[in-house]
Design an enzyme around this catalytic site. Structure first.
Site, short mmCIF file in Angstrom:
data_model
loop_
_atom_site.label_atom_id
_atom_site.label_comp_id
_atom_site.label_asym_id
_atom_site.label_seq_id
_atom_site.Cartn_x
_atom_site.Cartn_y
_atom_site.Cartn_z
N SER A 36 0.84 -1.21 0.00
CA SER A 36 0.00 0.00 0.00
C SER A 36 0.87 1.25 0.00
CB SER A 36 -0.96 0.01 1.19
OG SER A 36 -0.30 0.33 2.40
N GLU A 37 1.97 1.24 0.75
CA GLU A 37 2.87 2.40 0.78
C GLU A 37 3.47 2.67 -0.59
OE1 GLU A 37 3.46 4.62 3.16
OE2 GLU A 37 2.04 3.63 4.49
N PHE A 38 3.89 1.62 -1.29
CA PHE A 38 4.43 1.81 -2.64
C PHE A 38 3.36 2.39 -3.57
CE2 PHE A 38 7.58 -1.89 -1.94
CZ PHE A 38 8.55 -1.01 -1.49
#
Length: 82
Positions: A36-38
């Site tokens: 999700s961060e990427f």
């Protein structure tokens, strides 16, 4: 350190405004959060939700992604360009 907003106010705000995001749920793994961060780098949450679910379904672990070289890159390019 600037403490102009006390932590209890920040937490109260979050309790009121938090969004139900799949990577925040108890069953999300560290892998799910990392993906999700990427995906969220300069991409609105609304555009990430469906591709994130597809990704986690297709590659639920790093090992499964590593077993499909190139496929993840093609998938991620599609996500970031939509």
């Amino acid at each position: 350190m600037d403490l102009s907003m006390p932590p209890d106010r920040v937490l109260a705000w979050f309790d009121t405004h938090e969004r139900d995001l799949p990577w925040r749920r108890a069953d999300a793994t560290a892998w799910h959060v990392l993906i999700s961060e990427f995906m969220l780098q300069q991409t609105p949450v609304a555009r990430v939700l469906a591709p994130w679910r597809d990704w986690v379904e297709r590659w639920p672990t790093p090992a499964e992604m590593a077993a499909a070289p190139g496929a993840a890159c093609a998938f991620f390019t599609r996500v970031s360009c939509e």
